[in-house]
Design an enzyme around this catalytic site. Structure first.
Site, PDB file in Angstrom:
ATOM      1  N   HIS A  77     -72.810 -98.065 -23.039  1.00  0.00           N
ATOM      2  CA  HIS A  77     -71.306 -97.583 -22.708  1.00  0.00           C
ATOM      3  C   HIS A  77     -70.758 -98.838 -22.500  1.00  0.00           C
ATOM      4  O   HIS A  77     -69.459 -98.921 -23.061  1.00  0.00           O
ATOM      5  CB  HIS A  77     -71.510 -96.871 -21.256  1.00  0.00           C
ATOM      6  CG  HIS A  77     -72.491 -95.619 -21.213  1.00  0.00           C
ATOM      7  ND1 HIS A  77     -72.648 -94.817 -22.397  1.00  0.00           N
ATOM      8  CD2 HIS A  77     -73.089 -95.108 -20.097  1.00  0.00           C
ATOM      9  CE1 HIS A  77     -73.405 -94.057 -22.167  1.00  0.00           C
ATOM     10  NE2 HIS A  77     -73.594 -93.842 -20.842  1.00  0.00           N
ATOM     11  N   ASP A 119     -73.350 -92.031 -28.147  1.00  0.00           N
ATOM     12  CA  ASP A 119     -73.057 -92.746 -26.728  1.00  0.00           C
ATOM     13  C   ASP A 119     -71.968 -91.947 -26.310  1.00  0.00           C
ATOM     14  O   ASP A 119     -70.737 -91.935 -26.882  1.00  0.00           O
ATOM     15  CB  ASP A 119     -72.541 -94.235 -26.950  1.00  0.00           C
ATOM     16  CG  ASP A 119     -72.148 -94.848 -25.708  1.00  0.00           C
ATOM     17  OD1 ASP A 119     -71.802 -94.379 -24.975  1.00  0.00           O
ATOM     18  OD2 ASP A 119     -72.665 -96.082 -25.581  1.00  0.00           O
ATOM     19  N   HIS A 120     -72.170 -91.147 -25.435  1.00  0.00           N
ATOM     20  CA  HIS A 120     -71.019 -90.152 -24.947  1.00  0.00           C
ATOM     21  C   HIS A 120     -69.782 -90.763 -24.511  1.00  0.00           C
ATOM     22  O   HIS A 120     -68.811 -90.096 -24.576  1.00  0.00           O
ATOM     23  CB  HIS A 120     -71.712 -89.087 -23.951  1.00  0.00           C
ATOM     24  CG  HIS A 120     -71.954 -89.783 -22.682  1.00  0.00           C
ATOM     25  ND1 HIS A 120     -72.730 -90.455 -21.988  1.00  0.00           N
ATOM     26  CD2 HIS A 120     -70.861 -89.389 -21.541  1.00  0.00           C
ATOM     27  CE1 HIS A 120     -72.661 -90.523 -20.922  1.00  0.00           C
ATOM     28  NE2 HIS A 120     -71.392 -90.082 -20.494  1.00  0.00           N
TER      29      HIS A 120
HETATM   30  C1  BG6 Z   1     -75.495 -91.633 -18.851  1.00  0.00           C
HETATM   31  C2  BG6 Z   1     -76.495 -92.570 -17.700  1.00  0.00           C
HETATM   32  O1  BG6 Z   1     -75.705 -92.201 -19.704  1.00  0.00           O
HETATM   33  O2  BG6 Z   1     -74.247 -91.909 -18.144  1.00  0.00           O
HETATM   34  C3  BG6 Z   1     -76.409 -91.918 -16.335  1.00  0.00           C
HETATM   35  O3  BG6 Z   1     -77.639 -92.342 -18.156  1.00  0.00           O
HETATM   36  C4  BG6 Z   1     -75.007 -91.977 -16.056  1.00  0.00           C
HETATM   37  O4  BG6 Z   1     -77.297 -92.582 -15.533  1.00  0.00           O
HETATM   38  C5  BG6 Z   1     -74.000 -91.182 -16.966  1.00  0.00           C
HETATM   39  O5  BG6 Z   1     -74.846 -91.350 -14.566  1.00  0.00           O
HETATM   40  C6  BG6 Z   1     -72.511 -91.617 -16.683  1.00  0.00           C
HETATM   41  O6  BG6 Z   1     -71.713 -90.808 -17.404  1.00  0.00           O
HETATM   42  P1  BG6 Z   1     -70.403 -90.499 -17.133  1.00  0.00           P
HETATM   43  O7  BG6 Z   1     -69.662 -89.658 -18.323  1.00  0.00           O
HETATM   44  O8  BG6 Z   1     -70.429 -89.640 -15.438  1.00  0.00           O
HETATM   45  O9  BG6 Z   1     -69.734 -91.665 -16.779  1.00  0.00           O
END
Ligand code: BG6
Length: 525
Positions: A273, A210-211
């Protein structure tokens, strides 16, 4: 199988059985950066969007900072009919700003075109893995990264096992599997996927990404809470009146309309997230920062989140979809007009939920979460709003308008922390006004740059540190929380509300809070 030498001796070897996935080894924890051990990184989905936008730039970042072993290389696998050279060219094009180390590394890249179900694909891969061990000293160690479309995750994992690639090559110490989100599309499919993946790999070999967990400011929630004596005593229902978690994006679905149609905001952002941020913000203090302690506490917290019946779910949620509007002074189309989206789509691009955490710390404190695309700005933040003073002795309209104290953890952009409180307005009259005390990351840490989290997570997976990855029981519990909303929304009456692009979501989302006398924060832009 041989134990990773960096792991504490008490940990079971990788590949050892992990019954139920609950007693997996704790891993080294939030430790200082090191170089990766020798290994081959195999990217499935190597010609795809994720590889090009996230994985290769993250690798280049690690290469240029000297975080990769000299005995390291990459093999790409995908259905696109590329040659080694075409893969290398794509890798250079994806990271045009990278340095000499990256260019040197890319020269080693190999590529396997082929179907994920075909034995030939894996035969060819095995041949290249053996070659890499010979040529580059990668020592039989493998990390397989599933960056494909989710529907083939189980197929690839099972094919790897069938071909004997789920164990290290000769003399190797580990074979790991990194799995991207979405991990399932509801509770049932996530459990099915987990069963398939576990037939092929043990829990301690699996690194679910989960980034958000790789973002500095998400990790900073741990530092703020557990490295500071001042916050802990007030971090509970006695002082906190409500919590709001906002993940707002100004972008639309861009070129991902097709994917988004089958996902929607709840699956795309809330199940993963938002649940991760919520767990770190509300969990109990862990007794250590190793993988087991942190993940145990996150799971415990997620298990305390109230799971509504489908009827209650309708009452406690709002789902919306953007129509055309104006964002950042630019006219933008509605969701139904986006490429790859059905003209009568009922996929939600906005979600608001009112959650409860049923434990001693949080009983009675509403936890509001919202996420949406095409909102006025890109902001991710957690706001803890404290109770008002029991009696306000100051007169005057300004004093009466005093906002409650709020602590805002700003995850992105303008990463930082701010505390709102009342201060006396200079002058003869005694008037009090809300002011803010701000800590901005980049004013203190001058080399702080917003990272999307991928370099950190990729490095941790390659070094075998599972602390920031999502354990099987976490994924399952997060699905248990969101599943009732999916069920409720699929019934007639699980309505969709529209909002013009560039606004803070459908009006009815305000009513979700107004019922309890609360209101959404307008994040500072
Ligand atoms: C991803 C989603 O996991 O996270 C995207 O699939 C979203 O739809 C993105 O735009 C948002 O990531 P960040 O790091 O830009 O907040």
């Amino acid at each position: 199988m041989v134990t990773d030498p960096r792991s504490p001796a008490s940990m079971p070897a990788e590949g050892a059985a992990a019954p139920g996935g609950l007693d997996v080894p704790s891993g080294p924890g939030l430790r200082p950066p090191t170089r990766t051990p020798p290994l081959v990184l195999v990217i499935f989905g190597a010609s795809g969007d994720l590889t090009s936008r996230k994985i290769l730039p993250a690798l280049a970042n690690l290469a240029d900072r000297g975080r990769l072993a000299d005995e390291f290389t990459v093999i790409g696998v995908a259905r696109t009919e590329w040659t080694d050279e075409e893969f290398r060219q794509a890798a250079l094009k994806d990271v045009p700003y990278a340095g000499e180390r990256w260019r040197k590394l890319v020269e080693r890249f190999r590529y396997v075109p082929g179907e994920y179900a075909a034995t030939e694909t894996f035969d060819r891969l095995k041949g290249l893995l053996a070659e890499a061990d010979q040529e580059h000293g990668t020592a039989g160690n493998r990390v397989y990264y599933l960056a494909t479309i989710p529907s083939v995750f189980d197929m690839v994992a099972e094919a790897l096992a069938k071909e004997g690639c789920n164990v290290p090559g000769e003399g190797g110490q580990f074979a790991r599997l990194v799995v991207e989100k979405p991990y399932g599309r509801d509770l049932e499919s996530a459990l099915d996927l987990d069963r398939s993946v576990h037939r092929a790999f043990d829990e301690d070999q699996i690194f679910r990404i989960d980034h958000y967990m790789g973002k500095e400011t998400v990790q900073n929630v741990l530092a703020l809470r557990f490295a500071n004596a001042v916050f802990e005593p007030i971090w509970n229902r006695r002082y906190v009146e409500q919590v709001q978690i906002t993940v707002s994006e100004s972008l639309g679905v861009e070129h991902r309309g097709g994917f988004y149609e089958s996902a929607g905001a709840l699956r795309d952002i809330v199940q993963n997230h938002v649940m991760q941020v919520l767990a770190l913000t509300l969990m109990e203090p862990p007794t250590g920062v190793d993988a087991q302690h942190i993940r145990d506490e996150k799971v415990k917290l997620l298990k305390a989140v109230d799971i509504p019946t489908p009827d209650e779910a309708v009452d406690k949620s709002v789902r919306g979809q953007y129509t055309h509007g104006v964002v950042d002074h630019v006219a933008v189309p509605g969701y139904r007009e986006e490429e790859g989206v059905a003209p009568d789509s009922v996929t939600e691009t906005y979600v608001a939920l009112r959650l409860r955490v049923e434990n001693w710390r949080w009983a009675g404190v509403p936890i509001y979460v919202r996420t949406g695309k095409r909102l006025p700005a890109r902001v991710t933040e957690v706001a803890l709003q404290f109770h008002r003073v029991p009696f306000l002795a100051f007169d005057g309209e300004l004093s009466r308008q005093l906002r409650p104290n709020t602590l805002v953890l700003r995850i992105q952009p303008d990463e930082g922390i701010s505390l709102n409180f009342g201060a006396k307005v200079p002058g003869e009259e005694f008037r009090v006004q809300s002011v803010a005390m701000n800590f901005l990351y980049d004013q203190v840490f001058h080399d702080a740059r917003e990272s999307d989290g991928y370099p950190r997570l990729l490095h941790d997976a390659m070094c075998g540190d599972p602390t920031l990855f999502i354990r099987t029981d976490e994924v399952e519990q997060a699905w248990r929380i969101v599943d009732p909303y999916l069920t409720a929304w699929s019934e007639p009456g699980g309505g969709l509300h529209f909002y013009p692009a560039g606004t803070w979501g459908p009006h009815i989302a305000d009513l979700l809070l107004e019922r309890s006398g609360d209101a959404w924060r307008i994040p500072e832009l």
